[in-house]
Write an enzyme that holds these catalytic residues in place. Structure first.
Site, PDB file in Angstrom:
ATOM      1  N   SER A 150      22.743   9.043 -37.848  1.00 19.30           N
ATOM      2  CA  SER A 150      23.692   9.969 -38.457  1.00 19.30           C
ATOM      3  C   SER A 150      22.968  10.808 -39.499  1.00 19.30           C
ATOM      4  O   SER A 150      21.927  10.400 -40.036  1.00 19.30           O
ATOM      5  CB  SER A 150      24.827   9.194 -39.136  1.00 19.30           C
ATOM      6  OG  SER A 150      25.666  10.050 -39.888  1.00 19.30           O
ATOM      7  N   TYR A 163      28.118   2.306 -44.856  1.00 21.72           N
ATOM      8  CA  TYR A 163      27.837   3.084 -43.650  1.00 21.72           C
ATOM      9  C   TYR A 163      26.536   3.873 -43.793  1.00 21.72           C
ATOM     10  O   TYR A 163      25.669   3.838 -42.915  1.00 21.72           O
ATOM     11  CB  TYR A 163      29.001   4.029 -43.359  1.00 21.72           C
ATOM     12  CG  TYR A 163      28.749   4.943 -42.180  1.00 21.72           C
ATOM     13  CD1 TYR A 163      28.872   4.468 -40.876  1.00 21.72           C
ATOM     14  CD2 TYR A 163      28.393   6.277 -42.369  1.00 21.72           C
ATOM     15  CE1 TYR A 163      28.640   5.302 -39.793  1.00 21.72           C
ATOM     16  CE2 TYR A 163      28.160   7.109 -41.293  1.00 21.72           C
ATOM     17  CZ  TYR A 163      28.279   6.626 -40.004  1.00 21.72           C
ATOM     18  OH  TYR A 163      28.042   7.454 -38.937  1.00 21.72           O
TER      19      TYR A 163
END
Length: 272
Positions: A150, A163
């Site tokens: 990501s 995350y």
């Protein structure tokens, strides 16, 4: 082509294993694998969605498909998934797409259930599957690992701290193993999309911060998957999708980390 010829063709093809293939980027990457001529193993939590997509891929691209549901928050299921996937098959592509996250302050909830699940899926399961795949591919003529990391992996993320930390881990692991595995013709790519039009934020029960839409317009899952697959085929080690995302990925090199972290925290606030 006759049914007999198709069956023979299926048996001689290599396989791609795609996790998190129920929807979003994973579903789109399973389609990319089928387009490229691979037989496809689809894994995820939603067996009903996996079965529907598997059938669609069989009909559209004349490939074999297998559905292997798994809850990768359980590390035993990650090992079991690999064992079932590799039984009698050569896995030439692993797509590590399964991922969890939560847009919430670190101390806001009691207990560790969600954080534990996030770490188990994003870190532990991804590592297990990658380790198995690299060894298997190295002994069978090579292959590709596509880890869906990501943009979050480039910077700390207040309000989404766990995350961001897990994606930083996956990005770092991908780059390191890419160097080690290349000698065995195993090529590792980290796909780093920004905000994407998927069910990710809906799944964690939060609304996407409006400022993200203004600064980083969401990309379609299909666009991200196509760019990631192309980067994998070109043996690129990192693929950041989108011009603005590329700019943001460079911020930690251009500005003090304290500034970048504060800025990221502003982007991720849930209330404005």
């Amino acid at each position: 082509m006759s049914d007999t010829s198709l069956a023979q063709d299926y048996r001689t093809r290599d396989w791609a294993l795609v996790t998190g293939a129920s929807d979003g980027i994973g579903r789109a990457l399973a389609t990319e694998a089928a387009k490229a001529g691979y037989n496809v193993i689809l894994s995820g939590r939603r067996a009903d969605r996996l079965e529907l997509h598997a059938e669609a891929l069989r009909r559209a691209y004349y490939v074999a498909t297998i559905v292997l549901p798994a809850d990768l928050s359980d590390p035993d299921q990650a090992d079991a998934l690999w064992a079932a996937a590799v039984a009698g098959r050569r896995i030439a592509v692993l797509v590590n797409n399964a991922g969890l996250g939560q847009l919430r302050d670190f101390a806001e909830t009691e207990g560790w259930a969600r954080e534990t699940e996030t770490i188990m899926v994003n870190v532990v399961a991804a590592t297990i599957l990658m380790k198995r795949a690299v060894a298997h591919m190295g002994m069978n003529g090579g292959g590709h690992v596509l880890n869906v990391a990501s943009l979050a992996g480039f910077m700390p993320g207040p309000h989404m701290a766990v995350y961001h930390a897990t994606k930083a881990y996956l990005l770092s692991l991908s780059e390191a193993v890419a160097v080690e595995a290349a000698k065995d013709a195993v090529f590792v790519t980290a796909l780093c999309p920004g905000v994407t039009q998927t069910g990710f934020f809906a799944a964690d029960g939060s609304e996407r911060a409006h400022i993200l839409n203004r600064w980083l317009p969401p990309q379609s899952a299909e666009s991200v998957a196509a760019k990631g697959w192309q980067a994998m085929e070109k043996r690129r080690r990192i693929c950041v999708t989108g011009a603005m995302n590329t700019v943001f990925s460079l911020l930690p090199r251009l500005a003090p980390r304290r500034v970048v972290t504060a800025l990221t925290g502003q982007f991720l606030k849930r209330r404005w």
